[in-house]
Design an enzyme around this catalytic site. Structure first.
Site, PDB file in Angstrom:
ATOM      1  N   LYS A  48      44.881  24.751  32.958  1.00 25.59           N
ATOM      2  CA  LYS A  48      44.117  24.702  34.210  1.00 25.59           C
ATOM      3  C   LYS A  48      42.926  23.777  34.030  1.00 25.59           C
ATOM      4  CE  LYS A  48      44.811  28.955  36.876  1.00 25.59           C
ATOM      5  NZ  LYS A  48      44.172  30.196  37.331  1.00 25.59           N
ATOM      6  N   ARG A  97      44.179  41.763  46.344  1.00 22.06           N
ATOM      7  CA  ARG A  97      43.525  41.497  47.627  1.00 22.06           C
ATOM      8  C   ARG A  97      44.493  41.577  48.791  1.00 22.06           C
ATOM      9  NH1 ARG A  97      41.143  36.131  45.145  1.00 22.06           N
ATOM     10  NH2 ARG A  97      43.122  36.481  44.106  1.00 22.06           N
ATOM     11  N   SER A 135      37.483  32.627  43.789  1.00 24.12           N
ATOM     12  CA  SER A 135      36.642  31.615  43.139  1.00 24.12           C
ATOM     13  C   SER A 135      36.880  30.245  43.790  1.00 24.12           C
ATOM     14  CB  SER A 135      36.971  31.531  41.647  1.00 24.12           C
ATOM     15  OG  SER A 135      36.744  32.756  41.032  1.00 24.12           O
TER      16      SER A 135
HETATM   17  P1  ADP Z   1      43.441  34.672  37.614  1.00 25.46           P
HETATM   18  O1  ADP Z   1      43.421  33.194  37.431  1.00 25.46           O
HETATM   19  O2  ADP Z   1      43.899  35.451  36.414  1.00 25.46           O
HETATM   20  O3  ADP Z   1      44.068  35.179  38.887  1.00 25.46           O
HETATM   21  P2  ADP Z   1      40.890  35.270  38.794  1.00 25.46           P
HETATM   22  O4  ADP Z   1      39.573  35.056  38.158  1.00 25.46           O
HETATM   23  O5  ADP Z   1      41.182  34.472  40.009  1.00 25.46           O
HETATM   24  O6  ADP Z   1      41.901  35.022  37.634  1.00 25.46           O
HETATM   25  O7  ADP Z   1      41.096  36.797  39.118  1.00 25.46           O
HETATM   26  C1  ADP Z   1      41.087  37.785  38.130  1.00 25.46           C
HETATM   27  C2  ADP Z   1      41.546  39.094  38.751  1.00 25.46           C
HETATM   28  O8  ADP Z   1      40.612  39.492  39.745  1.00 25.46           O
HETATM   29  C3  ADP Z   1      42.901  39.033  39.453  1.00 25.46           C
HETATM   30  O9  ADP Z   1      43.567  40.268  39.278  1.00 25.46           O
HETATM   31  C4  ADP Z   1      42.523  38.848  40.910  1.00 25.46           C
HETATM   32  O10 ADP Z   1      43.532  39.342  41.773  1.00 25.46           O
HETATM   33  C5  ADP Z   1      41.273  39.704  40.975  1.00 25.46           C
HETATM   34  N1  ADP Z   1      40.385  39.287  42.068  1.00 25.46           N
HETATM   35  C6  ADP Z   1      39.933  38.049  42.336  1.00 25.46           C
HETATM   36  N2  ADP Z   1      39.145  38.050  43.432  1.00 25.46           N
HETATM   37  C7  ADP Z   1      39.120  39.344  43.880  1.00 25.46           C
HETATM   38  C8  ADP Z   1      38.518  40.009  45.008  1.00 25.46           C
HETATM   39  N3  ADP Z   1      37.802  39.337  45.915  1.00 25.46           N
HETATM   40  N4  ADP Z   1      38.730  41.341  45.141  1.00 25.46           N
HETATM   41  C9  ADP Z   1      39.484  42.002  44.233  1.00 25.46           C
HETATM   42  N5  ADP Z   1      40.086  41.449  43.173  1.00 25.46           N
HETATM   43  C10 ADP Z   1      39.916  40.130  42.989  1.00 25.46           C
END
Ligand code: ADP
Length: 168
Positions: A48, A97, A135
């Site tokens: 990534k 989500r 993010s």
């Molecule tokens: P990845 O690249 O592993 O998906 P992220 O940093 O995007 O990493 O997310 C890590 C975890 O947090 C994942 O399980 C994702 O679904 C969860 N997550 C991300 N944003 C939210 C949110 N707004 N509410 C709840 N869970 C979230």
């Protein structure tokens, strides 16, 4: 089993956290209440192209979880189940989500279960306030100098501002 001998419950919340948002933080708060120790583990994924380095992401996570004594920030580049074994953890925390998250998360959880059946994935539903929050959305808004104060902690807002002003 003697209750005094009960092993510590250690959970790992893995992810990119590029950067940490209020959605992640909500999951961290809730998970930290349920386990003796919660390790938030930043995935060092070479495929990534992250905006923040692993150290920057860890640093931000440390700042925003400093009031939670049973939360530890770490990173890993190994297979998740192997990393978990090395940390004596057996629960993976993931956030959901939407239905679209569910498909991917189910695949991930099934794979991890296949690799090590001792490891359990526990899903936590998003706080509805943050169900749309990711993010990537935060980075997109920050890129155009939009207001992200309701989406990320202040430390992250500053870090984003610093990144983007450097790029202009
Ligand atoms: P990845 O690249 O592993 O998906 P992220 O940093 O995007 O990493 O997310 C890590 C975890 O947090 C994942 O399980 C994702 O679904 C969860 N997550 C991300 N944003 C939210 C949110 N707004 N509410 C709840 N869970 C979230």
């Amino acid at each position: 089993m003697n209750l005094n001998e009960k092993p510590l419950s250690v959970a790992v919340y893995p992810g990119s956290f590029d950067p940490v948002t209020f959605g992640h933080l909500d999951i961290i708060h809730r998970a930290a209440k349920r386990f003796d120790r919660l390790i938030v583990a930043v995935l060092n994924n070479t495929s990534k192209m992250p905006m923040f380095t692993v150290d920057e992401r860890k640093d931000l996570l440390r700042q925003v979880t400093k009031d939670m004594p049973n939360v530890e920030i770490d990173s890993f580049r190994d297979l998740l189940v192997r990393y978990m074994k090395s940390r004596q953890a057996n629960v993976i925390i993931r956030g959901i989500r939407s239905i679209s998250d569910f498909d991917y998360e189910l695949q991930l959880a099934s794979t991890n279960h296949q690799l090590d059946s001792e490891i359990e994935t526990i899903f936590m539903m998003t706080n509805p306030k943050y169900s749309y929050l990711s993010s990537s959305i935060v980075k997109e808004i920050a890129k155009f100098q939009g207001n992200v104060q309701d989406l990320v902690p202040l430390e992250v807002e500053w870090a984003l501002r610093k990144k983007y002003t450097r790029q202009i």
